[in-house]
Design a protein around this motif. Structure first.
Motif, PDB file in Angstrom:
ATOM      1  N   SER A 105      10.381  92.840  12.247  1.00 52.66           N
ATOM      2  CA  SER A 105      11.465  92.121  11.562  1.00 52.66           C
ATOM      3  C   SER A 105      10.974  91.539  10.237  1.00 52.66           C
ATOM      4  CB  SER A 105      12.037  91.028  12.453  1.00 52.66           C
ATOM      5  OG  SER A 105      11.047  90.070  12.770  1.00 52.66           O
ATOM      6  N   GLU A 106       9.688  91.184  10.167  1.00 54.93           N
ATOM      7  CA  GLU A 106       9.133  90.661   8.906  1.00 54.93           C
ATOM      8  C   GLU A 106       9.111  91.760   7.844  1.00 54.93           C
ATOM      9  OE1 GLU A 106       4.943  88.973   7.117  1.00 54.93           O
ATOM     10  OE2 GLU A 106       5.457  88.447   9.176  1.00 54.93           O
ATOM     11  N   SER A 107       8.688  92.968   8.239  1.00 56.08           N
ATOM     12  CA  SER A 107       8.669  94.081   7.292  1.00 56.08           C
ATOM     13  C   SER A 107      10.076  94.416   6.820  1.00 56.08           C
ATOM     14  CB  SER A 107       8.047  95.327   7.941  1.00 56.08           C
ATOM     15  OG  SER A 107       6.698  95.100   8.244  1.00 56.08           O
ATOM     16  N   ALA A 108      11.026  94.391   7.743  1.00 53.14           N
ATOM     17  CA  ALA A 108      12.417  94.677   7.378  1.00 53.14           C
ATOM     18  C   ALA A 108      12.944  93.624   6.411  1.00 53.14           C
ATOM     19  CB  ALA A 108      13.290  94.741   8.627  1.00 53.14           C
ATOM     20  N   ALA A 109      12.579  92.364   6.636  1.00 48.95           N
ATOM     21  CA  ALA A 109      13.031  91.286   5.754  1.00 48.95           C
ATOM     22  C   ALA A 109      12.440  91.451   4.356  1.00 48.95           C
ATOM     23  CB  ALA A 109      12.648  89.930   6.337  1.00 48.95           C
TER      24      ALA A 109
ATOM     25  N   ASP B 112      14.339  94.173   2.648  1.00 50.68           N
ATOM     26  CA  ASP B 112      15.676  93.699   2.263  1.00 50.68           C
ATOM     27  C   ASP B 112      15.615  92.836   1.013  1.00 50.68           C
ATOM     28  OD1 ASP B 112      16.896  95.005   4.382  1.00 50.68           O
ATOM     29  OD2 ASP B 112      16.993  93.214   5.653  1.00 50.68           O
ATOM     30  N   ILE B 113      14.662  91.920   0.973  1.00 47.66           N
ATOM     31  CA  ILE B 113      14.507  91.051  -0.201  1.00 47.66           C
ATOM     32  C   ILE B 113      14.192  91.901  -1.430  1.00 47.66           C
ATOM     33  CG2 ILE B 113      13.008  89.307  -1.268  1.00 47.66           C
ATOM     34  CD1 ILE B 113      12.821  88.035   1.571  1.00 47.66           C
ATOM     35  N   GLY B 114      13.292  92.842  -1.259  1.00 49.41           N
ATOM     36  CA  GLY B 114      12.927  93.718  -2.367  1.00 49.41           C
ATOM     37  C   GLY B 114      14.114  94.503  -2.897  1.00 49.41           C
ATOM     38  N   ARG B 115      14.942  95.041  -1.999  1.00 54.28           N
ATOM     39  CA  ARG B 115      16.130  95.787  -2.428  1.00 54.28           C
ATOM     40  C   ARG B 115      17.096  94.904  -3.214  1.00 54.28           C
ATOM     41  NH1 ARG B 115      15.476  99.039   2.357  1.00 54.28           N
ATOM     42  NH2 ARG B 115      16.415  97.448   3.666  1.00 54.28           N
ATOM     43  N   LEU B 116      17.269  93.674  -2.746  1.00 58.30           N
ATOM     44  CA  LEU B 116      18.154  92.746  -3.456  1.00 58.30           C
ATOM     45  C   LEU B 116      17.609  92.402  -4.835  1.00 58.30           C
ATOM     46  CD1 LEU B 116      19.086  90.388  -0.496  1.00 58.30           C
ATOM     47  CD2 LEU B 116      20.599  92.026  -1.651  1.00 58.30           C
ATOM     48  N   LEU B 117      16.297  92.195  -4.920  1.00 61.68           N
ATOM     49  CA  LEU B 117      15.691  91.895  -6.219  1.00 61.68           C
ATOM     50  C   LEU B 117      15.843  93.071  -7.170  1.00 61.68           C
ATOM     51  CD1 LEU B 117      12.394  90.092  -5.121  1.00 61.68           C
ATOM     52  CD2 LEU B 117      14.479  89.047  -6.046  1.00 61.68           C
ATOM     53  N   LYS B 118      15.627  94.281  -6.666  1.00 65.96           N
ATOM     54  CA  LYS B 118      15.750  95.462  -7.518  1.00 65.96           C
ATOM     55  C   LYS B 118      17.180  95.632  -8.008  1.00 65.96           C
ATOM     56  CE  LYS B 118      14.701 100.359  -7.890  1.00 65.96           C
ATOM     57  NZ  LYS B 118      14.069 101.518  -7.249  1.00 65.96           N
TER      58      LYS B 118
ATOM     59  N   ILE C   5       4.327  85.930 -13.257  1.00 66.00           N
ATOM     60  CA  ILE C   5       3.437  86.686 -12.378  1.00 66.00           C
ATOM     61  C   ILE C   5       3.120  88.029 -13.038  1.00 66.00           C
ATOM     62  CG2 ILE C   5       4.234  85.585 -10.248  1.00 66.00           C
ATOM     63  CD1 ILE C   5       5.964  88.064  -9.714  1.00 66.00           C
ATOM     64  N   SER C   6       2.167  88.746 -12.473  1.00 68.35           N
ATOM     65  CA  SER C   6       1.814  90.055 -13.030  1.00 68.35           C
ATOM     66  C   SER C   6       2.843  91.103 -12.610  1.00 68.35           C
ATOM     67  CB  SER C   6       0.425  90.484 -12.557  1.00 68.35           C
ATOM     68  OG  SER C   6       0.449  90.777 -11.172  1.00 68.35           O
ATOM     69  N   ARG C   7       2.922  92.191 -13.385  1.00 68.20           N
ATOM     70  CA  ARG C   7       3.846  93.261 -13.029  1.00 68.20           C
ATOM     71  C   ARG C   7       3.466  93.912 -11.702  1.00 68.20           C
ATOM     72  NH1 ARG C   7       4.553  98.104 -12.193  1.00 68.20           N
ATOM     73  NH2 ARG C   7       2.493  98.666 -12.892  1.00 68.20           N
ATOM     74  N   PRO C   8       2.164  94.166 -11.444  1.00 68.62           N
ATOM     75  CA  PRO C   8       1.817  94.738 -10.137  1.00 68.62           C
ATOM     76  C   PRO C   8       2.222  93.832  -8.966  1.00 68.62           C
ATOM     77  CG  PRO C   8       0.015  95.054 -11.667  1.00 68.62           C
ATOM     78  CD  PRO C   8       1.008  94.139 -12.344  1.00 68.62           C
ATOM     79  N   ARG C   9       2.085  92.527  -9.152  1.00 70.73           N
ATOM     80  CA  ARG C   9       2.495  91.586  -8.093  1.00 70.73           C
ATOM     81  C   ARG C   9       4.002  91.669  -7.886  1.00 70.73           C
ATOM     82  NH1 ARG C   9       2.158  89.444  -3.510  1.00 70.73           N
ATOM     83  NH2 ARG C   9       2.653  87.266  -3.314  1.00 70.73           N
ATOM     84  N   TYR C  10       4.768  91.690  -8.978  1.00 72.63           N
ATOM     85  CA  TYR C  10       6.220  91.801  -8.857  1.00 72.63           C
ATOM     86  C   TYR C  10       6.595  93.121  -8.183  1.00 72.63           C
ATOM     87  CZ  TYR C  10      11.123  92.240  -9.561  1.00 72.63           C
ATOM     88  OH  TYR C  10      12.451  92.437  -9.300  1.00 72.63           O
ATOM     89  N   ARG C  11       5.953  94.218  -8.593  1.00 73.50           N
ATOM     90  CA  ARG C  11       6.227  95.525  -8.006  1.00 73.50           C
ATOM     91  C   ARG C  11       6.021  95.485  -6.491  1.00 73.50           C
ATOM     92  NH1 ARG C  11       1.764  98.751  -9.454  1.00 73.50           N
ATOM     93  NH2 ARG C  11       0.938  97.743  -7.616  1.00 73.50           N
ATOM     94  N   ASP C  12       4.922  94.868  -6.055  1.00 73.90           N
ATOM     95  CA  ASP C  12       4.636  94.786  -4.624  1.00 73.90           C
ATOM     96  C   ASP C  12       5.697  93.984  -3.879  1.00 73.90           C
ATOM     97  OD1 ASP C  12       2.383  96.318  -5.017  1.00 73.90           O
ATOM     98  OD2 ASP C  12       0.975  94.635  -4.866  1.00 73.90           O
ATOM     99  N   ILE C  13       6.199  92.943  -4.501  1.00 72.25           N
ATOM    100  CA  ILE C  13       7.268  92.143  -3.876  1.00 72.25           C
ATOM    101  C   ILE C  13       8.552  92.949  -3.835  1.00 72.25           C
ATOM    102  CG2 ILE C  13       8.689  90.067  -4.131  1.00 72.25           C
ATOM    103  CD1 ILE C  13       6.142  88.758  -5.446  1.00 72.25           C
ATOM    104  N   GLU C  14       8.891  93.610  -4.927  1.00 69.84           N
ATOM    105  CA  GLU C  14      10.139  94.371  -5.003  1.00 69.84           C
ATOM    106  C   GLU C  14      10.142  95.566  -4.041  1.00 69.84           C
ATOM    107  OE1 GLU C  14      12.423  95.081  -8.875  1.00 69.84           O
ATOM    108  OE2 GLU C  14      11.753  97.110  -8.358  1.00 69.84           O
ATOM    109  N   THR C  15       8.988  96.158  -3.815  1.00 70.29           N
ATOM    110  CA  THR C  15       8.923  97.312  -2.914  1.00 70.29           C
ATOM    111  C   THR C  15       8.718  96.900  -1.460  1.00 70.29           C
ATOM    112  OG1 THR C  15       6.543  97.587  -3.255  1.00 70.29           O
ATOM    113  CG2 THR C  15       8.028  98.859  -4.692  1.00 70.29           C
ATOM    114  N   GLY C  16       8.544  95.608  -1.213  1.00 70.53           N
ATOM    115  CA  GLY C  16       8.343  95.133   0.151  1.00 70.53           C
ATOM    116  C   GLY C  16       6.923  95.299   0.645  1.00 70.53           C
ATOM    117  N   ALA C  17       6.008  95.641  -0.263  1.00 72.97           N
ATOM    118  CA  ALA C  17       4.610  95.838   0.120  1.00 72.97           C
ATOM    119  C   ALA C  17       3.870  94.515   0.292  1.00 72.97           C
ATOM    120  CB  ALA C  17       3.896  96.688  -0.926  1.00 72.97           C
TER     121      ALA C  17
END
Length: 75
Positions: free
Chosen positions: A3-7, A10-16, A35-47
């Motif tokens: 459920s954490e991975s799914a969340a 979901d957050i990443g999809r909304l941000l994108k 923040i750095s672009r790689p950090r943002y990318r990781d958040i947006e992709t759910g990584a």
């Protein structure tokens, strides 16, 4: 998938969606959020997860606000 991975996904999809609607690049959002672009990318992709403060900075960079809603009110 947990459920954490799914969340995170979901957050990443909304941000994108919000970023694309605002016609912003990942680099622009990251700069605005401090923040750095790689950090943002990781958040947006759910990584990667983000601290609440980081999420607030990102949402504000996108012209959004975060809200806490009691679970009982979430469908």
């Amino acid at each position: 998938m947990s459920s954490e991975s799914a969340a995170l996904l979901d957050i990443g999809r909304l941000l994108k969606q919000a970023r694309l609607a605002a016609s912003l690049t990942q680099e622009q959002v990251a700069d605005l959020a401090g923040i750095s672009r790689p950090r943002y990318r990781d958040i947006e992709t759910g990584a990667a997860a983000a601290r609440a403060n980081t999420l607030m900075n990102i949402t504000r960079a996108l012209g959004l606000e975060m809200m806490l809603i009691p679970q009982a009110m979430v469908p």
